[in-house]
Design a protein around this motif. Structure first.
Motif, short mmCIF file in Angstrom:
data_model
loop_
_atom_site.label_atom_id
_atom_site.label_comp_id
_atom_site.label_asym_id
_atom_site.label_seq_id
_atom_site.Cartn_x
_atom_site.Cartn_y
_atom_site.Cartn_z
N GLN A 180 27.46 26.56 101.30
CA GLN A 180 27.01 25.26 101.90
C GLN A 180 25.49 25.35 101.76
N GLN A 181 24.98 26.57 101.84
CA GLN A 181 23.62 26.53 101.98
C GLN A 181 23.00 26.17 100.36
N SER A 182 23.78 26.66 99.44
CA SER A 182 23.51 26.30 98.06
C SER A 182 23.57 24.78 97.80
N ALA A 183 24.37 24.28 98.47
CA ALA A 183 24.88 22.74 98.16
C ALA A 183 23.59 21.85 99.06
N VAL A 184 23.25 22.52 100.11
CA VAL A 184 21.95 21.69 100.40
C VAL A 184 20.60 22.23 99.73
N GLY A 185 20.48 23.19 99.21
CA GLY A 185 19.39 23.58 98.44
C GLY A 185 19.33 22.76 97.20
N TYR A 186 20.33 22.61 96.60
CA TYR A 186 20.32 21.59 95.33
C TYR A 186 19.97 20.16 95.74
N ARG A 187 20.61 19.61 96.93
CA ARG A 187 20.37 18.35 97.29
C ARG A 187 18.92 18.20 97.57
N GLU B 267 17.34 20.54 85.46
CA GLU B 267 16.63 21.41 86.56
C GLU B 267 17.79 22.35 86.94
N ALA B 268 19.03 22.00 87.19
CA ALA B 268 20.03 23.06 87.65
C ALA B 268 20.18 24.08 86.57
N LYS B 269 20.14 23.61 85.13
CA LYS B 269 20.20 24.73 84.15
C LYS B 269 19.04 25.38 84.06
N LEU B 270 17.89 24.97 84.35
CA LEU B 270 16.83 25.71 84.80
C LEU B 270 16.83 27.10 85.62
N ILE B 271 17.51 26.70 86.93
CA ILE B 271 17.74 27.54 87.78
C ILE B 271 18.54 28.75 87.17
N ASN B 272 19.70 28.32 86.64
CA ASN B 272 20.60 29.33 85.95
C ASN B 272 19.86 30.14 85.01
N THR C 42 19.87 29.78 95.88
CA THR C 42 19.21 29.06 97.02
C THR C 42 17.71 29.18 96.99
N LEU C 43 17.62 30.62 97.08
CA LEU C 43 16.23 31.34 97.09
C LEU C 43 15.15 30.39 95.97
N ILE C 44 15.77 30.35 94.99
CA ILE C 44 15.18 29.88 93.65
C ILE C 44 15.02 28.37 93.69
N GLU C 45 15.90 27.65 94.29
CA GLU C 45 15.96 26.27 94.45
C GLU C 45 14.65 25.94 95.34
N ILE C 46 14.73 26.74 96.42
CA ILE C 46 13.63 26.32 97.53
C ILE C 46 12.31 26.66 96.73
N ARG C 47 12.06 27.73 95.97
CA ARG C 47 10.88 28.01 95.36
C ARG C 47 10.57 26.79 94.42
N ASP C 48 11.53 26.45 93.68
CA ASP C 48 11.48 25.23 92.53
C ASP C 48 10.84 23.99 93.18
N ASP D 29 16.14 15.88 95.40
CA ASP D 29 15.15 14.97 96.07
C ASP D 29 13.66 14.89 95.86
N ALA D 30 13.44 16.49 95.65
CA ALA D 30 11.95 16.69 95.30
C ALA D 30 11.73 16.21 93.69
#
Length: 224
Positions: free
Chosen positions: A123-130, A155-160, A184-190, A134-135
């Motif tokens: 759930q946290q990762s889903a919120v992080g991706y959302r 951008e999702a592929k970049l995270i991976n 999730t941590l990397i998404e927040i940093r991104d 948005d950003a």
């Protein structure tokens, strides 16, 4: 059968389970130079499966059929013969008593405890991706551009990529709770980097350094 694969280490070798406690019998048997069909063809096994399925049907009103064994072909993490959790320990006993005890412990942890932990991480990762989407959308709009679907995919592929080295998509339902937390941590940093106006190349370089720092911290915590 749940699609999420959970690889667990037994004496240095990965044994694949899923979140519902099913075991990849093909992978497990290979560890002992055996194949699942040897066990499945035993008269005692056939009788056990038949009676177990009958009892499970009786306790599940409305079901006329219970699946306890399933096989997936191909060359993926799903490939092989999978056994229901109620067969897994009995099968493991046929391979090794030590392996039986280990399997019992892993299945109990998967079914009773880790499922809740995984669901929270998912759930946290889903919120992080959302938040990341948005950003990214805001950044494009502020620059006078219209964000396109491929922008979010890349951008999702970049995270991976900064995690696995592969610029490709991953099914998050197949990731472990630890992997989901890392994503999730990397998404927040991104999101922060996007807010600073960093371009794609700069974000990639910064995220790679961030992953390295997270990995180093994790190794230090394990060593303590």
């Amino acid at each position: 059968m749940s699609a999420r694969i959970v690889p667990l280490s037994y004496e240095g070798q990965a044994i694949n389970f899923n979140a519902d406690g099913w075991i990849n019998a093909t992978v497990a048997a290979a560890r002992f130079d055996k194949v699942p069909n040897e066990w499945l063809r035993l008269g005692s096994t056939e009788e056990y499966i038949e009676k177990l399925a009958s009892r499970m049907i009786e306790s599940n009103t409305g079901k006329s059929r219970i699946t306890l064994v399933t096989t997936h072909r191909g060359n993926t993490a799903n490939s092989g013969t999978w056994l229901h959790q109620k067969l897994a320990v009995k099968f493991a006993r046929w391979l090794s008593v030590d392996f039986e005890i280990w399997c019992d412990e892993q299945i109990d942890a998967l079914v009773r405890g880790d499922q809740t932990k995984w669901q929270q991480a998912r759930q946290q990762s889903a919120v992080g991706y959302r938040g990341l989407c948005d950003a990214l959308a805001i950044a494009y709009e502020e620059s006078g551009k219209t964000p396109q679907r491929h922008h979010f995919i890349n951008e999702a592929k970049l995270i991976n990529q900064v995690i696995t080295g592969q610029f490709a998509g991953r099914n998050r339902d197949e990731l472990s709770a630890h992997e989901l937390v890392l994503v999730t941590l990397i998404e927040i940093r991104d999101v922060l980097l996007i807010g600073q106006g960093k371009d794609f190349a700069a974000r990639k370089a910064s995220l790679l350094r961030y992953v390295q720092s997270l990995t180093a911290k994790h190794l230090r915590s394990v060593a303590v």
